[in-house]
Design an enzyme around this catalytic site. Structure first.
Site, PDB file in Angstrom:
ATOM      1  N   ALA A   7     -13.490 -15.922  24.268  1.00 25.04           N
ATOM      2  CA  ALA A   7     -14.632 -15.077  24.597  1.00 25.04           C
ATOM      3  C   ALA A   7     -14.684 -14.867  26.106  1.00 25.04           C
ATOM      4  O   ALA A   7     -14.471 -15.801  26.866  1.00 25.04           O
ATOM      5  CB  ALA A   7     -15.917 -15.760  24.124  1.00 25.04           C
ATOM      6  N   SER A  12     -10.280  -7.456  26.746  1.00 24.12           N
ATOM      7  CA  SER A  12     -10.493  -6.017  26.553  1.00 24.12           C
ATOM      8  C   SER A  12     -10.147  -5.252  27.830  1.00 24.12           C
ATOM      9  O   SER A  12      -9.483  -4.214  27.782  1.00 24.12           O
ATOM     10  CB  SER A  12     -11.943  -5.750  26.169  1.00 24.12           C
ATOM     11  N   ALA A  30     -12.518   0.843  17.796  1.00 21.82           N
ATOM     12  CA  ALA A  30     -13.466  -0.277  17.786  1.00 21.82           C
ATOM     13  C   ALA A  30     -13.645  -0.788  16.371  1.00 21.82           C
ATOM     14  O   ALA A  30     -13.851  -0.007  15.444  1.00 21.82           O
ATOM     15  CB  ALA A  30     -14.805   0.184  18.345  1.00 21.82           C
ATOM     16  N   HIS A  46     -19.428  -1.805  26.697  1.00 20.66           N
ATOM     17  CA  HIS A  46     -17.994  -1.555  26.668  1.00 20.66           C
ATOM     18  C   HIS A  46     -17.690  -0.056  26.733  1.00 20.66           C
ATOM     19  O   HIS A  46     -16.773   0.374  27.414  1.00 20.66           O
ATOM     20  CB  HIS A  46     -17.374  -2.147  25.390  1.00 20.66           C
ATOM     21  N   ARG A  50     -15.572   2.435  29.845  1.00 17.28           N
ATOM     22  CA  ARG A  50     -14.373   3.255  29.733  1.00 17.28           C
ATOM     23  C   ARG A  50     -14.648   4.658  30.292  1.00 17.28           C
ATOM     24  O   ARG A  50     -15.775   5.130  30.277  1.00 17.28           O
ATOM     25  CB  ARG A  50     -13.948   3.372  28.268  1.00 17.28           C
ATOM     26  N   ASP A  80      -9.649  -2.974  19.438  1.00 16.16           N
ATOM     27  CA  ASP A  80     -10.502  -4.061  19.957  1.00 16.16           C
ATOM     28  C   ASP A  80     -11.627  -4.331  18.956  1.00 16.16           C
ATOM     29  O   ASP A  80     -12.565  -3.555  18.881  1.00 16.16           O
ATOM     30  CB  ASP A  80     -11.044  -3.632  21.320  1.00 16.16           C
TER      31      ASP A  80
END
Lengths: 166, 166, 166
Positions: A7, A12, A30, A46, A50, A80
């Site tokens: 974690a 990522s 995802a 997340h 990007r 991911d």
């Protein structure tokens, strides 16, 4: 390429930077599903992280199909992550062995660069409950099967990669 | 230098031997607080393990200040450990992001050799409770931020180091 | 040789392939005890996995003696695994420090190639209960003591080895 780690180990981000090294259109697949606000927040963070070169596809269960469909349209793909996908499969009571075999096939057939992020979850104390033990075993098996066919395998800690392969 | 590893992986001993390679006065900055006898015993064992060249400073919360104050007086510093410090910050309901930024600044400004020990806690099954998940995330973030500015990063297992950086 | 790794990291298979590289008769020393059907299934799967060159010895508690006895009869030995052995010792309320010292002596005295598999269990969140914390500490200490005398130490992830030593 398979990117393993714990974690918040920077998996990522590392996967993202590797895929961004390719030119053209990129796809982020995802596997996360927002069951609660904690999860929804992570997904939003997340996504904001990007840039505009990235398309996003959600594939909580049908990951092999999503990889093949995306591969026909973009120049590089980041998945991911495999561990959440496994968790989704188990919650939905899908056949894990069959789905894993289909994923391995899709990884081998994928015509564009593909990075897959996965969690290493087997380095703590044996969990109390049988479901967590089964999950941990399945996650280990899945990681091994993808590592075997991947050209490169990295283990991330504190944002830094150790190359296990390639 | 950042020294990562699991419980009883030999992190502290490795950090100690690295700092003992420097001449002069050494400072051990402990972040541990003895809440119970199990903890008190660990602290006493660690203290007995170190020799007379070592001064000991306790800094359960104000670690950045303790680093800068010690740096003015000694020739090399070992901080043991960042993960307990984070735990103390969270228990005391301090601002973790702010404290982490102050720590990163102190690490960059420190004029003498500095080794920081930290636990890798993100390689097991996802914890049941939200606080443990938040702790695991914060610990990962903290490790990444220090790893980014450290000249060397080692991952310890069974007392043996794998160099992640440097 | 010491082979470290998490659950389902490919440790046993890696150890098996390393020992199968030697000619002659091979011995698999199992420390597992089948308390329930989950365990019995794992043991049967592992046994079926090995070929006819392998003899199997069960040594849930008296591992040092089993190593010395096997060494007189076979050409190479695989012990799987130290962490279950430690768990058995603790359940049986044996003296762990004494047993560990006897194991270290047997490892040093063993006249034939010997690979020992062990779990790394200290890379998750601190366990809630004191027994699990003590187990984690003892497992870390045991791994360190064997790593110190081993000629080679490997850390396995997703079936792939990182060499920590040798």
């Amino acid at each position: 390429m398979l990117i393993l780690g714990g974690a918040r180990s920077g998996k990522s981000r590392f996967g993202q930077s590797r895929i961004e090294a390719f030119t053209g259109q990129l796809c982020y697949i995802a596997t996360a599903q927002a069951f609660d606000s904690e999860m929804a927040q992570r997904i939003a963070l997340h996504r904001a992280d990007r840039g505009p070169r990235w398309a996003t596809v959600e594939a909580p269960l049908d990951l092999p199909d999503a990889i093949m469909a995306s591969a026909a349209q973009v120049d590089a793909i980041l998945v991911d992550c495999l561990t959440l996908w496994l968790s989704n499969l188990m919650l939905a009571e899908r056949n894990v062995a069959q789905a894993s075999a289909q994923l391995a096939q899709a990884v081998q057939d994928c015509p564009v660069p593909l990075a897959l992020v996965a969690n290493e979850v087997g380095l703590g104390i044996v969990p109390d409950n049988a479901l967590a033990r089964r999950f941990r075993d399945e996650a280990g098996r899945l990681n091994q099967s993808i590592a075997q066919i991947a050209g490169e395998v990295a283990f991330l800690a504190a944002g830094l990669p150790l190359m296990l392969k390639g």
